[in-house]
Scaffold this motif. Structure first.
Motif: not given
Length: 732
Positions: A254-269, A104-114
């Motif tokens: 960006c970072a918060g949203m990406a971490a949030d939706l990473f979590e949404t993705y894995v929790v839903t699955a 989740s942290a990596l997803a947030g960082y990459l979203g912010m990095y770009v």
């Protein structure tokens, strides 16, 4: 059709790698664009350094808390695993927790990095297109100038969307890679994957809380002094808080949203997989039931990539219409894939599975278009807020609250309809009457999982928002020509709607996923608790009522901390900006230069200091209820937090978006335009909405899932070690 399991697992793995590979290619394309003038580069560098510094401090704080929780998981669950012949149970849970948090942290960082590198490039695309349009149509007809402007707008829009797609594909790719990796590594033991979703949920909570406090503390403070008191435009370089405001767009949206939706993705699955894991009647009849959500997720990546070229403005079309073309194309390709995959893997009941799965996509579309209606400029809800601003700030606040409260109805009805349809079709076509209820529950899980089909596209559309917001800010601070601002301003206005739409999607998926998680908790807790306690799970039982009250209260108490934190940060920013206006000579006439660093430091320190308490509340509450009052009370707690959290999150996110665009509608020249009394009143409403739509409201999503996942994680300890259960043994 019978396929070897390793082949299917390989398909899922390759889909994850396809997403990451395509994200890398899109990143390369983004970085080929020039960054523009020296002034643009200077501003972009300041934003980038501020965002990276905040994430570094935030992640250090989270790492300490995460390490403590990992040790508690390792020690707390060891005895249970050892007593059930699985000495690696607690280690797997702790490993999954750490991996989920890192993912989740990596997803947030990459979203912010770009995003912090795409913002200035988007502004430069607008600058180049503005120059081209101005030169090519000078002296031409109005129609020719309009066509040239639309061409430039389309080019800048597609570049910003391409930049956002890096985040969308990265989140989907990393999430799916983690899911299939742990599924294979844990040899299909889905219960051990509970640690993975808990780690992702907790990190998402930290990211949403910390990033939300940062971004809105800076934004509210900058608006109150800059727009209302000093009368200068948004993103004006004379405002000492302007860099902190632009940094906030990245760490929050960006970072918060990406971490949030990473979590949404894995929790839903995982919630759907976990439910199937417990429902033996389902898996005995549908052997692919556990793995099916990952198969659907793999296809969704293909659907997203296929849909990217459809994001293009038609002549005379709108920016939002272009983005919706991509979303509709994703859904169409996703539905085709769902039909094929259902037929291959879920025979003989593939038709019921397909209908239940498609229900989730319909719910998603209803929520998206409902949110769009309530938050878009030019529509009735936003217009009523802008119109009320002519009578002062009070009517603006009242009207905005009314819009947010009204906006709860359609998503709630859509979710209810989706649950009825998904449960009903699987119930009716269940192979045996005895297991019909289990099939119905699995149908709800399928509806939730099918929403993953649009996740990559939804995240790409969301990331478009903060990128264009920053691009507009850089264009303003760099004093780019009006032709460039005529491109960045419409993109920025649409970005507010895209961010609101994604929050609506996250709320809806959170509600369905939480219901599936509750069903999984029910299956895990009550067979172990015994029939006596199972019979107590009724609304006329005191423990259930107690749990419901605590759960219904929790989102309100939780968001109180966040609203107060935003207010604290904003007040500190206001005082700092006022101080600089008083003490630094020449700021207003441009001969003096404001100090941007102090405001960045203020909101950074406030966000870091304030993010821990809400996270502790989310973690401790279900554990305290469980170990004191037992699993029956926890059931009420889970229901309560879902039932109050869903409408509260919609009210806050949609209402806040409507307040924001009500202000923007006035800034476009309506009801007096910029600088008018109506504009000042609308800014006040926007400051209220900022705290609700980007801090408190979005944080409710991970709150709901943290409470549910930690309840599952410690369910067996709660069943065997609770005060109410102990007191019951003392009863003669």
């Amino acid at each position: 059709m019978t396929l070897p399991v390793p082949i299917v697992e390989l398909f899922v793995f390759l889909a994850a790698m396809l997403a990451l590979g395509f994200a890398g290619y899109e990143t390369y394309r983004v970085f080929q664009e020039d960054e523009g003038t020296d002034r643009m580069r200077e501003i972009s560098k300041a934003i980038r350094e501020g965002a990276e510094a905040f994430l570094a401090r935030e992640y250090k704080t989270v790492a300490v808390v995460g390490a403590i929780i990992a040790v508690l998981i390792l020690g707390g669950l060891y005895e249970y695993g050892a007593s059930h012949g699985d000495t690696f149970f607690s280690a797997h849970m702790a490993l999954g927790f750490v991996a989920g948090a890192i993912g989740s942290a990596l997803a947030g960082y990459l979203g912010m990095y770009v995003s912090v590198r795409a913002n200035v490039r988007t502004a430069n695309v607008a600058r180049e297109q503005g120059k081209f349009d101005e030169g090519s149509v000078k002296g031409s007809s109005e129609e020719a100038r309009k066509t040239a402007h639309e061409r430039g707008l389309d080019a800048a829009m597609r570049f910003a969307f391409m930049s956002g797609s890096v985040t969308g594909l990265s989140v989907a790719g990393f999430a799916l890679l983690g899911l299939i990796g742990f599924y294979i590594g844990f040899q299909g033991n889905i219960l051990e994957m509970a640690g993975f979703i808990f780690g992702a949920s907790l990190m998402s909570l930290f990211a949403r809380v910390g990033g939300g406090i940062y971004t809105k503390g800076a934004d509210v403070g900058a608006d109150l002094v800059g727009k209302v008191e000093a009368g200068i435009p948004e993103d004006d370089p004379r405002n000492p808080a302007v860099i902190a405001d632009n940094v906030g767009d990245n760490v929050g949206d960006c970072a918060g949203m990406a971490a949030d939706l990473f979590e949404t993705y894995v929790v839903t699955a995982v919630s759907t997989m976990l439910l199937a894991f417990f429902l033996k009647d389902v898996t005995s009849y549908l052997p692919w039931a556990i793995l099916f959500p990952l198969i659907v997720s793999a296809w969704s990546i293909v659907a997203t990539i296929v849909a990217f070229p459809f994001v293009r403005m038609s002549q005379g079309g709108s920016i939002m219409g272009a983005l919706y073309k991509g979303l509709i194309a994703t859904v169409v390709v996703g539905v085709i894939g769902l039909a094929i995959l259902s037929y291959i893997f879920m025979a003989p009941e593939w038709g019921a599975v397909f209908v239940a799965s498609t229900t989730g996509l319909i719910v998603m579309l209803v929520i998206v278009f409902s949110t769009d209606f309530y938050t878009s400029t030019g529509r009735r809800p936003v217009n009523t807020i802008a119109e009320s601003a002519q009578r002062g700030a009070g009517p603006v606040v009242i009207q905005g609250m009314s819009v947010g409260l009204e906006a709860v109805l359609i998503p709630a009805l859509a979710i209810v309809g989706g649950i009825i349809a998904a449960y009903g079709v699987m119930y009716l076509y269940a192979p045996t009457a005895a297991g019909a209820g289990d099939f119905g529950l699995y149908g709800i899980g399928l509806a939730a999982a099918s929403m993953l089909s649009a996740t990559g596209m939804i995240i790409s559309i969301d990331a478009f928002g903060p990128i264009t917001d920053n691009a507009g800010g850089i264009a303003e601070m760099s004093a780019l020509p009006k032709e460039a601002r005529e491109i960045t301003d419409p993109l920025d206005a649409v970005g507010n709607t895209t961010k609101a739409v994604t929050k609506g999607y996250a709320v809806g998926s959170a509600a369905l996923a939480a219901l599936v998680l509750f069903a999984a908790y029910y299956q895990a807790a009550f067979p172990a608790a015994g029939a006596t306690q199972l019979e107590q799970l009724a609304v006329n039982q005191p423990l259930v009522i107690i749990g419901l009250i605590i759960g219904a209260m929790l989102p309100f108490f939780f968001t109180a901390f966040l609203m107060r934190a935003v207010g604290t940060a904003a007040q500190a920013v206001v005082e700092e900006v006022r101080r600089q206006f008083r003490t630094i000579k020449g700021i207003m006439d441009g001969s003096g230069r404001p100090e941007y660093g102090p405001c960045v430091d203020i909101v950074t320190r406030t966000a870091i200091n304030e993010l821990v308490a809400p996270a502790i509340i989310a973690v401790v509450t279900p554990l305290a209820v469980g170990f004191l009052l037992g699993p029956v009370a926890v059931s009420g707690l889970l229901f309560g937090v879902i039932l109050s959290g869903l409408p509260l999150a919609i009210f806050m996110t949609v209402g806040g978006g409507a307040w924001d665009n009500g202000k923007k509608w006035i800034e476009q020249g309506h009801y007096g335009g910029k600088g008018s009394d109506a504009h000042k009143a609308a800014v006040v409403g926007d400051t209220v909405g900022d705290a609700t739509k980007d801090t408190a409201g979005p944080a409710i999503n991970p709150l709901i899932k943290v409470v549910n996942t930690i309840s599952i994680l410690f369910v067996y300890l709660v069943v065997s070690n609770n005060l109410v259960g102990y007191l019951a043994t003392l009863h003669p």
